[in-house]
Scaffold this active site. Structure first.
Site, PDB file in Angstrom:
ATOM      1  CB  VAL A  23     102.924  32.702  34.362  1.00  0.00           C
ATOM      2  CG1 VAL A  23     101.819  33.099  34.420  1.00  0.00           C
ATOM      3  CG2 VAL A  23     103.391  32.465  32.877  1.00  0.00           C
ATOM      4  NE  ARG A  48     111.762  21.934  41.627  1.00  0.00           N
ATOM      5  CZ  ARG A  48     110.875  21.335  41.542  1.00  0.00           C
ATOM      6  NH1 ARG A  48     110.733  19.840  41.402  1.00  0.00           N
ATOM      7  NH2 ARG A  48     109.940  21.772  41.045  1.00  0.00           N
ATOM      8  CB  CYS A 140     100.688  31.931  26.035  1.00  0.00           C
ATOM      9  SG  CYS A 140     101.519  30.432  25.787  1.00  0.00           S
ATOM     10  CD  GLN A 167     103.573  28.511  19.503  1.00  0.00           C
ATOM     11  OE1 GLN A 167     102.633  27.980  19.654  1.00  0.00           O
ATOM     12  NE2 GLN A 167     103.918  27.872  21.326  1.00  0.00           N
ATOM     13  CB  SER A 170     109.975  32.972  27.872  1.00  0.00           C
ATOM     14  OG  SER A 170     109.123  33.287  27.034  1.00  0.00           O
ATOM     15  NE  ARG A 236     108.745  26.142  21.932  1.00  0.00           N
ATOM     16  CZ  ARG A 236     106.850  26.559  22.919  1.00  0.00           C
ATOM     17  NH1 ARG A 236     107.505  27.698  22.838  1.00  0.00           N
ATOM     18  NH2 ARG A 236     106.385  25.646  22.789  1.00  0.00           N
ATOM     19  CG  HIS A 243     103.679  32.832  21.785  1.00  0.00           C
ATOM     20  ND1 HIS A 243     105.354  32.599  22.668  1.00  0.00           N
ATOM     21  CD2 HIS A 243     102.956  32.671  22.851  1.00  0.00           C
ATOM     22  CE1 HIS A 243     105.182  31.327  23.478  1.00  0.00           C
ATOM     23  NE2 HIS A 243     104.049  31.018  23.642  1.00  0.00           N
ATOM     24  CG  ASN A 318     105.337  34.274  25.757  1.00  0.00           C
ATOM     25  OD1 ASN A 318     106.264  35.150  25.084  1.00  0.00           O
ATOM     26  ND2 ASN A 318     105.934  33.172  26.645  1.00  0.00           N
TER      27      ASN A 318
HETATM   28  N1  LIG Z   1     105.742  30.852  30.036  1.00  0.00           N
HETATM   29  C1  LIG Z   1     103.902  31.203  29.127  1.00  0.00           C
HETATM   30  O1  LIG Z   1     104.531  31.319  28.383  1.00  0.00           O
HETATM   31  C2  LIG Z   1     102.896  30.544  29.279  1.00  0.00           C
HETATM   32  C3  LIG Z   1     101.852  30.822  28.859  1.00  0.00           C
HETATM   33  C4  LIG Z   1     100.467  30.750  29.458  1.00  0.00           C
HETATM   34  C5  LIG Z   1      99.620  29.974  30.660  1.00  0.00           C
HETATM   35  N2  LIG Z   1     101.586  29.285  30.950  1.00  0.00           N
HETATM   36  C6  LIG Z   1     101.191  28.166  32.238  1.00  0.00           C
HETATM   37  O2  LIG Z   1     101.935  28.666  33.211  1.00  0.00           O
HETATM   38  C7  LIG Z   1     102.210  27.523  34.091  1.00  0.00           C
HETATM   39  C8  LIG Z   1     103.522  27.927  34.574  1.00  0.00           C
HETATM   40  O3  LIG Z   1     104.450  27.931  33.486  1.00  0.00           O
HETATM   41  P1  LIG Z   1     105.592  29.190  33.759  1.00  0.00           P
HETATM   42  O4  LIG Z   1     106.502  29.619  32.144  1.00  0.00           O
HETATM   43  O5  LIG Z   1     105.690  30.226  34.647  1.00  0.00           O
HETATM   44  O6  LIG Z   1     106.727  27.821  34.458  1.00  0.00           O
HETATM   45  P2  LIG Z   1     108.226  28.102  34.897  1.00  0.00           P
HETATM   46  O7  LIG Z   1     108.512  29.463  34.755  1.00  0.00           O
HETATM   47  O8  LIG Z   1     108.585  26.924  34.655  1.00  0.00           O
HETATM   48  O9  LIG Z   1     107.709  28.011  36.901  1.00  0.00           O
HETATM   49  C9  LIG Z   1     106.538  27.246  37.156  1.00  0.00           C
HETATM   50  C10 LIG Z   1     106.478  27.368  37.926  1.00  0.00           C
HETATM   51  O10 LIG Z   1     105.604  25.991  38.985  1.00  0.00           O
HETATM   52  C11 LIG Z   1     106.397  26.125  40.133  1.00  0.00           C
HETATM   53  N3  LIG Z   1     106.370  23.981  40.156  1.00  0.00           N
HETATM   54  C12 LIG Z   1     106.587  23.082  39.515  1.00  0.00           C
HETATM   55  N4  LIG Z   1     106.088  22.094  40.346  1.00  0.00           N
HETATM   56  C13 LIG Z   1     105.427  21.873  41.026  1.00  0.00           C
HETATM   57  C14 LIG Z   1     105.257  21.367  42.218  1.00  0.00           C
HETATM   58  N5  LIG Z   1     105.124  20.121  42.206  1.00  0.00           N
HETATM   59  N6  LIG Z   1     104.240  22.077  43.100  1.00  0.00           N
HETATM   60  C15 LIG Z   1     104.651  23.185  43.567  1.00  0.00           C
HETATM   61  N7  LIG Z   1     104.946  24.423  42.995  1.00  0.00           N
HETATM   62  C16 LIG Z   1     105.643  23.431  41.539  1.00  0.00           C
HETATM   63  C17 LIG Z   1     107.620  25.778  40.181  1.00  0.00           C
HETATM   64  O11 LIG Z   1     108.371  25.962  41.192  1.00  0.00           O
HETATM   65  P3  LIG Z   1     110.067  25.739  42.231  1.00  0.00           P
HETATM   66  O12 LIG Z   1     110.344  27.559  41.948  1.00  0.00           O
HETATM   67  O13 LIG Z   1     110.128  25.626  43.336  1.00  0.00           O
HETATM   68  O14 LIG Z   1     110.140  25.316  41.441  1.00  0.00           O
HETATM   69  C18 LIG Z   1     107.357  27.020  39.451  1.00  0.00           C
HETATM   70  O15 LIG Z   1     106.956  28.019  39.918  1.00  0.00           O
HETATM   71  C19 LIG Z   1     102.098  26.536  33.036  1.00  0.00           C
HETATM   72  O16 LIG Z   1     100.837  25.993  33.690  1.00  0.00           O
HETATM   73  C20 LIG Z   1     101.996  26.667  32.137  1.00  0.00           C
HETATM   74  O17 LIG Z   1     101.433  25.791  30.974  1.00  0.00           O
HETATM   75  C21 LIG Z   1     102.738  29.659  30.551  1.00  0.00           C
END
Ligand SMILES: NC(=O)c1ccc[n+]([C@@H]2O[C@H](COP(=O)([O-])OP(=O)(O)OC[C@H]3O[C@@H](n4cnc5c(N)ncnc54)[C@H](OP(=O)(O)O)[C@@H]3O)[C@@H](O)[C@H]2O)c1
Length: 338
Positions: A23, A48, A140, A167, A170, A236, A243, A318
């Site tokens: 995201v 990380r 999403c 869904q 991703s 899923r 989605h 999404n």
């Molecule tokens: N994917 C979707 O379709 C979607 C849709 C709506 C909402 N969301 C929400 O959006 C958010 C991000 O989702 P995503 O899909 O982008 O997840 P993702 O691809 O797993 O990315 C997670 C991100 O969070 C960072 N992170 C994790 N732990 C952290 C910490 N302790 N301190 C600082 N940064 C940290 C990670 O950094 P590192 O690279 O350093 O680990 C990475 O940049 C979540 O809250 C999710 O529920 C996602």
């Protein structure tokens, strides 16, 4: 604020927490595509990814570990990391004057936090003015659903909604994509490749999952219909991005498929197809000739067993409208009000 936006006012200082995630990196792309003014960019992640780089507007930006200190002085903070991080860091950032736009589920149902889809309830942003605060971005799946429901609600009211979602992997972040590609296991409760899993997130005592609970609670909050019956199964499926949902809508007043199509076509942010037209997730996420930020609605047809029920098929990207684009639209709406 620093630099200058096209309006002549200084371009905002923007922090993206989770800039290395699916995201967060898409938030940066959407800033570029939509010309969102960014004076200073702070790309933040966990320890990380500290020291790695992200690309934005032709430049490399070093990723730093997210800390409260690194959010100080930001005008906008986009949280696209974990719910726990939003819980621990968002209040201080908001108290320091930033507008926090949170993608996690942490604040969505808090009474004092607006839950916003700009096409539907931009008025919920009214309390913001020039002060900071937290705005929540819906789930999403919820965004895809409410975008299809709102025009029908305006045309004929809503009496009942039944939805089965399909869904993408991703939706669970980068690890979800990795699991679909067979690079890891154990994120989803069963093998996903070649399968469908009628469980998104974890079960509650009710027998419904947390994802299903969010879909129903958030839909009611955004539409300001606290008693709307919304019932669902979230599934899923082995799709990378996008989605989909099969939605059965019962309206309060009679609405023909033709009237429904007119209402849907007049609403911003929708691409609309009739009874035998539809978009698939692969087409939405993989082609340049479709409107990727639109919610795609098709297969609009009457339920032959009930005079006030219509079936719809919906697909939303999404990562984009389901997350990044909606968050950037919220920031645009707030900037326009300043
Ligand atoms: N994917 C979707 O379709 C979607 C849709 C709506 C909402 N969301 C929400 O959006 C958010 C991000 O989702 P995503 O899909 O982008 O997840 P993702 O691809 O797993 O990315 C997670 C991100 O969070 C960072 N992170 C994790 N732990 C952290 C910490 N302790 N301190 C600082 N940064 C940290 C990670 O950094 P590192 O690279 O350093 O680990 C990475 O940049 C979540 O809250 C999710 O529920 C996602």
């Amino acid at each position: 604020m620093s630099a200058s936006s096209s309006s002549g006012s200084p371009a905002p200082t923007v922090a993206v927490v989770g800039a290395t995630g699916l995201v967060g990196e898409t938030v940066l792309r959407v800033f570029e595509e939509r010309g969102f003014p960014v004076g200073e960019l702070r790309a933040l992640g966990s320890a990380r990814s500290a020291g790695t780089r992200v690309h934005f507007r032709g430049k490399e930006h070093a990723v730093e570990e997210a800390t409260t200190e690194r959010l100080r002085g930001a005008d906008f903070v986009f949280f696209a990391a974990t719910g726990e991080l939003s819980r621990s860091m968002a209040p201080a950032a908001a108290a320091a004057g930033a507008v926090v736009i949170d993608k996690s589920s942490t604040w969505r149902m808090a009474a004092h936090v607006p839950l916003v889809v700009p096409e539907i309830n931009p008025g919920a942003l009214a309390p913001f003015g020039r002060t900071g605060g937290i705005v929540s971005c819906p789930n999403c799946t919820t965004i895809g659903l409410v975008m299809a429901l709102e025009p029908l609600r305006r045309a004929a009211g809503l009496a009942h909604v039944t939805v089965t979602t399909l869904q993408a992997a991703s939706g669970a972040g980068r690890e979800g994509l990795d699991e679909l590609r067979g690079q890891r296991s154990a994120l989803f409760p069963r093998a996903l490749a070649g399968n469908v899993i009628p469980q998104c997130e974890r079960f509650q005592e009710s027998g419904y999952t947390t994802e299903e609970q969010k879909l129903s609670d958030e839909t009611r909050k955004i539409l300001a219909l606290p008693a709307l019956p919304v019932t669902m199964t979230c599934v899923r499926v082995p799709v990378a991005v996008g989605h989909s949902a099969a939605v059965l809508v019962e309206t309060e007043h009679p609405l023909s498929p033709e009237e429904a199509l007119d209402a849907l076509r007049a609403f911003p942010g929708l691409s609309v197809g009739s009874a035998n037209e539809y978009t698939t997730p692969l087409e939405l996420a993989g082609r340049d000739d479709v409107h990727r930020d639109d919610v795609h609605v098709g297969r609009v047809r009457r339920d032959p067993t009930h005079p006030r029920r219509l079936w719809l098929w919906t697909v939303v990207d999404n990562i984009r409208k389901g997350a990044a684009t909606n968050a950037v639209q919220i920031a645009e709406e707030l900037l326009a009000r300043r």
